[in-house]
Design a protein around this motif. Sequence first.
Motif, PDB file in Angstrom:
ATOM      1  N   UNK A 133       0.851  -1.185  -0.014  1.00  0.00           N
ATOM      2  CA  UNK A 133      -0.008  -0.041  -0.174  1.00  0.00           C
ATOM      3  C   UNK A 133       0.630   1.286  -0.070  1.00  0.00           C
ATOM      4  N   UNK A 134       1.880   1.106   0.784  1.00  0.00           N
ATOM      5  CA  UNK A 134       2.844   2.455   0.746  1.00  0.00           C
ATOM      6  C   UNK A 134       3.903   2.533  -0.479  1.00  0.00           C
ATOM      7  N   UNK A 135       3.775   1.564  -1.187  1.00  0.00           N
ATOM      8  CA  UNK A 135       4.426   1.557  -2.515  1.00  0.00           C
ATOM      9  C   UNK A 135       5.872   1.085  -2.310  1.00  0.00           C
ATOM     10  N   UNK A 136       6.304   0.488  -1.435  1.00  0.00           N
ATOM     11  CA  UNK A 136       7.610  -0.161  -1.057  1.00  0.00           C
ATOM     12  C   UNK A 136       7.869  -1.184  -1.831  1.00  0.00           C
ATOM     13  N   UNK A 137       9.107  -1.392  -2.607  1.00  0.00           N
ATOM     14  CA  UNK A 137       9.769  -2.663  -3.267  1.00  0.00           C
ATOM     15  C   UNK A 137      10.132  -3.364  -1.947  1.00  0.00           C
ATOM     16  N   UNK A 138       9.668  -4.742  -2.490  1.00  0.00           N
ATOM     17  CA  UNK A 138       9.957  -5.721  -1.280  1.00  0.00           C
ATOM     18  C   UNK A 138       9.496  -7.039  -1.994  1.00  0.00           C
ATOM     19  N   UNK A 139      10.430  -8.182  -1.368  1.00  0.00           N
ATOM     20  CA  UNK A 139      10.493  -9.530  -1.835  1.00  0.00           C
ATOM     21  C   UNK A 139      10.287 -10.093  -0.359  1.00  0.00           C
ATOM     22  N   UNK A 271      18.068  -4.709 -11.811  1.00  0.00           N
ATOM     23  CA  UNK A 271      17.286  -3.789 -11.263  1.00  0.00           C
ATOM     24  C   UNK A 271      16.824  -4.091  -9.904  1.00  0.00           C
ATOM     25  N   UNK A 272      17.159  -5.221  -9.470  1.00  0.00           N
ATOM     26  CA  UNK A 272      16.628  -5.749  -7.959  1.00  0.00           C
ATOM     27  C   UNK A 272      17.373  -6.672  -7.425  1.00  0.00           C
ATOM     28  N   UNK A 273      18.623  -6.790  -7.724  1.00  0.00           N
ATOM     29  CA  UNK A 273      19.556  -7.948  -7.400  1.00  0.00           C
ATOM     30  C   UNK A 273      19.747  -7.622  -5.756  1.00  0.00           C
ATOM     31  N   UNK A 274      20.070  -6.460  -5.249  1.00  0.00           N
ATOM     32  CA  UNK A 274      20.085  -6.355  -3.796  1.00  0.00           C
ATOM     33  C   UNK A 274      18.899  -6.787  -2.891  1.00  0.00           C
ATOM     34  N   UNK A 275      17.564  -6.463  -3.604  1.00  0.00           N
ATOM     35  CA  UNK A 275      16.263  -6.764  -2.632  1.00  0.00           C
ATOM     36  C   UNK A 275      15.895  -8.149  -3.134  1.00  0.00           C
ATOM     37  N   UNK A 276      16.379  -8.796  -3.964  1.00  0.00           N
ATOM     38  CA  UNK A 276      15.864  -9.942  -4.669  1.00  0.00           C
ATOM     39  C   UNK A 276      14.831 -10.139  -5.254  1.00  0.00           C
ATOM     40  N   UNK A 277      14.680  -9.379  -6.333  1.00  0.00           N
ATOM     41  CA  UNK A 277      13.139  -8.766  -6.969  1.00  0.00           C
ATOM     42  C   UNK A 277      13.585  -9.214  -8.382  1.00  0.00           C
ATOM     43  N   UNK A 278      13.069 -10.281  -9.028  1.00  0.00           N
ATOM     44  CA  UNK A 278      13.451 -10.490 -10.477  1.00  0.00           C
ATOM     45  C   UNK A 278      12.780  -9.385 -11.448  1.00  0.00           C
ATOM     46  N   UNK A 279      13.609  -9.192 -12.410  1.00  0.00           N
ATOM     47  CA  UNK A 279      13.419  -7.823 -13.504  1.00  0.00           C
ATOM     48  C   UNK A 279      11.964  -8.439 -13.991  1.00  0.00           C
ATOM     49  N   UNK A 280      11.301  -9.547 -14.036  1.00  0.00           N
ATOM     50  CA  UNK A 280      10.145  -9.716 -14.555  1.00  0.00           C
ATOM     51  C   UNK A 280       8.983  -9.582 -13.504  1.00  0.00           C
ATOM     52  N   UNK A 281       9.071  -9.053 -12.335  1.00  0.00           N
ATOM     53  CA  UNK A 281       8.336  -8.643 -11.436  1.00  0.00           C
ATOM     54  C   UNK A 281       8.223  -7.365 -11.383  1.00  0.00           C
ATOM     55  N   UNK A 282       7.116  -6.580 -11.430  1.00  0.00           N
ATOM     56  CA  UNK A 282       6.890  -5.090 -11.486  1.00  0.00           C
ATOM     57  C   UNK A 282       6.171  -4.823 -10.198  1.00  0.00           C
ATOM     58  N   UNK A 283       6.831  -4.289  -9.217  1.00  0.00           N
ATOM     59  CA  UNK A 283       6.075  -3.767  -7.906  1.00  0.00           C
ATOM     60  C   UNK A 283       4.813  -2.991  -8.339  1.00  0.00           C
ATOM     61  N   UNK A 284       4.039  -2.684  -7.568  1.00  0.00           N
ATOM     62  CA  UNK A 284       2.774  -1.921  -7.510  1.00  0.00           C
ATOM     63  C   UNK A 284       2.135  -1.649  -6.318  1.00  0.00           C
ATOM     64  N   UNK A 285       1.024  -1.175  -6.250  1.00  0.00           N
ATOM     65  CA  UNK A 285       0.045  -1.092  -5.022  1.00  0.00           C
ATOM     66  C   UNK A 285      -1.024  -1.855  -5.231  1.00  0.00           C
ATOM     67  N   UNK A 286      -1.633  -2.170  -3.944  1.00  0.00           N
ATOM     68  CA  UNK A 286      -2.430  -2.975  -3.957  1.00  0.00           C
ATOM     69  C   UNK A 286      -3.616  -2.591  -2.884  1.00  0.00           C
TER      70      UNK A 286
END
Length: 286
Positions: A133-139, A271-286
């Motif tokens: 909800x806060x728009x934070x990138x996370x895995x 674009x997401x090596x440090x937070x372990x988020x694959x490039x195919x994943x696009x964060x968004x809000x829910x």
Amino acid sequence: MDLTVLYRGLLASCDYDCPYCPFAKRRDSPDRLRADRAALDRFAAWAAAQTGDRLSLLFTPWGEGLVRSWYRRTLAELSHLPHIRRVAIQTNLSCRTDWLDTADRDTLALWCTYHPGQTPYDRFLTKCHDLARRGVRYSVGVVGLPEHLPAARRLRADLPDHVYLWVNAAEGHTYEDTEAEDWTALDALFPYSRAPHASAGLPCRTGESVISVDGEGTVRRCHFVRAELGNLYDGSYRAALRPRPCPLTVCDCHIGYVHLETLPLYDVFAGGVLERIPAAVRPGRT
């Protein structure tokens, strides 16, 4: 220079007592906590001053950092600096989350681990949805122990679709093919974690564009190779930065093998090596 820095200070205390972790429920003395805070302040001041470089910073404390105010403050402040591309931390997400409103959420990211039995499931899930909800990138991830599989399946079903669920192979556990298939159904990248990677003599970005730093400022190529490259604060490490092969027989931790040049993981996690988020994943809000 583009430089990725993995920082691990003196903090070793954690509020969880996971049976698979040697630092479970460890308590740091007040003196050690003060020393950790001073070391973190020193590192943050160094990072802030490196305006001629482009830095990516991952905090990997042995304990839980975000329950300490100085880690929350430092991450938020560093996230606003224009020469810092990413600032991320590994966390069990037991901390408060309102501090994230003070951070630049285009720069800050969280690598979160769910530990079944250590926190109520609904509490952890609520915090995950709060991050979204806060728009934070996370895995979010789990340790792939057999008893964790039902919770991991439940978590995958309940997390927002855009959130990557990773699975770490449990140390010392051998995965039969059918068991590995169950985990791969949740995390398509689990095969990279299933078994240690042979690394002896192979090219690795650590020691060239990736370094590890401890609370004293001692620089090593990574957390797992003890040979020193110099000191961060006197700048002596810079002369030692160069391509070099891995001196270890195997590499079995994601924060190590992700940097092996023989694996495609820099493309997978672009674009997401440090937070372990694959490039195919696009964060968004829910």
